[in-house]
Every structure is written in C-alpha cells, then in structure tokens.
Scaffold this active site. Structure first.
Site, PDB file in Angstrom:
ATOM      1  NE  ARG A  38      26.002  36.499  40.302  1.00  0.00           N
ATOM      2  CZ  ARG A  38      26.307  36.119  39.061  1.00  0.00           C
ATOM      3  NH1 ARG A  38      27.570  36.085  38.688  1.00  0.00           N
ATOM      4  NH2 ARG A  38      25.369  35.774  38.199  1.00  0.00           N
ATOM      5  CG  LEU A  63      26.760  39.705  35.638  1.00  0.00           C
ATOM      6  CD1 LEU A  63      26.061  40.244  36.878  1.00  0.00           C
ATOM      7  CD2 LEU A  63      28.256  39.607  35.879  1.00  0.00           C
ATOM      8  CB  SER A  64      28.391  33.409  33.269  1.00  0.00           C
ATOM      9  OG  SER A  64      28.560  33.604  31.886  1.00  0.00           O
ATOM     10  CB  ALA A  65      25.527  30.516  36.605  1.00  0.00           C
TER      11      ALA A  65
END
Length: 357
Positions: A38, A63-65
C-alpha cells in the site's frame, strides 16, 4: 473513514491486523493484499501513514481505508477469468490487487474523473510490473484506465461480472449502475451511507445486502456540452490476446509449475511472509498509599512485569541487529529459469516483461 484496526509498521503487519479483525477472510484476498504494498501508492513524504487504517487524500489523489478495500475485495467474490469495472479507479491500487486474482484471461477496466490521477495510476502500474517482486509470482490481468465521468458511460458499453464504485451513489443512479452488471454478477457500492453488495439474479431481479456503514463523497454530476447533453465516455475495448502474448503466458505458467513441482520434490516450503512478533504489554497493578489525608494509587511492578520488560528489551536489541544486516534480495526462480533457456536475448527480455530483476 477507517480506524477499525490497529496501525501496522509495514504492509504485512497491516494485513495481519486486518485478518485478526476479520476484514480479510479468504486466502486469495490475503495473497493479493500482501503482494501489493500500500505504501507504494503514497506520495513521497506521506508513506508513514500508509499502514494506518485510514483514508488518505492529497489533491485529487485518494485512497480509501484498508478495512474498506478488504471488505470490497471479499464482497466481490473474485474468480480468475471474470470481467471487472472500477468506477472511480483512482491510484489503481484496488485494480492492481484485483488483477492478481483475475489472471491473464480476465478483463480489468477502470474509469477515473481526473486525468492527473489516471497518469499517476499508470505510473504506479508500470512501476509494479517493472520492479515488484510479486509480479513474477502471479498471473496478472493488467488494468486499463480511461478518463471520464462514470455517469456518462456510453449506452452501448459491454456489461461486467464484477463492478465496484468508489464514490457515494445517489438513489436515483442505482438502476444506472445495475444495468452495467451481467446476470449472475456482483456490484459493490456505497449507497445511503451503507457499503452494499448487489447480486443480479435475473434480467430484472436483484438481491441486496448491507456490508458496512460508510461515509463516501458523492459521485460528481456530469457537466453538459453545448447541446445541453453530457458527452458519453467509451470504456476500453475487450481485446482478444494475440498469439505472441498467449505464448508468453503459457511459457511462464509452465515454468512456474515446473519450479513449484521441483521445490515440492526437494521438500522446500513456499516461503510465507514472516509474522511480526507483537510486543508484550505490561499490566500495571495499583496499590494505594495514604499521603496526608488522601488515598493515592501507586503503580506496583510485579515480577512478571520485570520479566516482560527484559524480554521486550532483548527483542528490540535483536530486531535492531537484524535491521543493521544488509537485506538479501528475494530469489526470483522464474527469472532464473527464463534466463537459462536457449533463446535469443530479445526473446528472454520479452518473456520477463523487460524487467531488470
């Protein structure tokens, strides 16, 4: 959105936390998450935040969690050979993980509103193919990204087996999203503050299930042209692979299977990522003493606490000494096999996707 699991020190630590919290539940999804770091999708200077279970935004890049992505990956029930459409594909992080599961005969398309983010996604994809140690361990369905508003997809576009929308969908756009899905397909999208899984069970029948309470920014409404109508956006074509590409896929697959059989025969286990030792937490015991007329709690160390402190200190010293050792690059068995083949150098380069390592 996020913060559901503890922060990790690196990508593997983050995945361990997501597994422990039951956000990652299947081996296939776990392997994809471990294969794509990530942190590689963050801008320089922001990577320290990559392994926290939090969303991240800088300009148009978002970016989402991690807990959201893991729930999405599980809900999509991905299989090799399926077609996937990512509406709001962003950095390409999710699309690249999906590509590791779809394999070379899947279809992997993404549409993103911002042209600078599409360029960023293409750079990250090229970096993954050229530099990641994970690339040679999987058969990959390379994502194709286009710039456009996902609410302006041309009416004659093909349908997909799996679809994810990464922005909040207004109720009046729900049917528009459903039409993009094949019968038997799965659509995952946030609608009315719920991440929802929708399965198309027939031409006009659907089954819906709420997965998780979420908060997403809403879809951007399309702008209109001079005629008062929004321009339509064409999705990438579903191209058939040429013979040369098919040959590369099957040669690499044959060599990879040969390597796995060879390792099994020699009793060499497939190397799993090392599990990080979790630091022991001291449990303080309080005793109470009188100071003047007041009863004051005083922490009291037990013998067990003192032993934990010693163990933690030893582990920290050991970790520090191991960190000081030069890290050995992982052995790429597939590349070694390809380079030993009696073939021209140009063909070897093609088989390795022109990778340098």
């Amino acid at each position: 959105m996020g913060g559901a699991v503890s922060a990790g020190e690196d990508n593997d630590d983050l995945i361990d936390n997501l597994k422990e919290a039951q956000y990652i539940r299947t081996e296939r999804v776990e392997q994809a998450f471990r294969a794509i770091d990530r942190g590689d999708y963050y801008l320089e200077g922001y990577r320290d935040n990559a392994y926290k279970d939090l969303a991240w935004k800088h300009g148009n890049i978002h970016l989402s969690a991690p807990c959201i992505y893991s729930e999405v990956m599980e809900a999509l029930k991905l299989q090799p050979g399926l077609s996937f459409l990512n509406l709001g594909s962003g950095t390409g992080y999710l699309s690249t993980m999906v590509g590791l599961i779809l394999g070379p005969f899947g279809i992997n398309h993404g549409i993103e509103l911002h042209s600078d983010v599409v360029e960023y996604a293409k750079e990250k994809l090229e970096s993954f193919i050229k530099n990641s140690d994970s690339f040679d361990k999987f058969e990959f369905c390379e994502p194709a990204f286009v710039v456009g508003n996902c609410l302006q997809i041309a009416s004659d576009s093909h349908q997909y087996d799996r679809i994810y929308c990464g922005a909040g969908v207004q109720k009046d756009h729900e049917n528009y999203m459903k039409i993009l899905l094949k019968v038997g397909g799965i659509l995952v999208m946030p609608i009315e503050d719920q991440l929802t899984q929708i399965m198309r069970t027939g031409q006009n029948t659907w089954e819906s299930k709420n997965i998780l309470a979420v908060s997403f920014a809403p879809l951007v409404q399309p702008s209109k042209n001079d005629n008062g109508k929004p321009d339509s956006v064409g999705l990438p074509p579903c191209a058939v692979r040429n013979l040369q590409d098919l040959a590369r896929i099957y040669i690499r697959r044959t060599l990879r299977n040969f390597i796995n059989d060879e390792m099994q025969a020699k009793g060499i286990p497939q190397r799993a990522p090392p599990k990080r030792k979790r630091k022991k937490v001291k449990q303080r015991i309080n005793t109470y003493v009188f100071v003047g007329n007041q009863l004051i709690p005083q922490p009291l160390d037990s013998e067990e606490d003192e032993k934990m402190e010693e163990d933690n200190k030893e582990e920290e010293e050991k970790d520090h000494s191991e960190a000081m050792k030069p890290e050995e690059p992982p052995q790429n068995f597939l590349r070694e096999k390809i380079m030993k083949l009696p073939l021209p150098e140009s063909l070897k380069a093609y088989l390795t996707y022109f990778r340098d390592k």
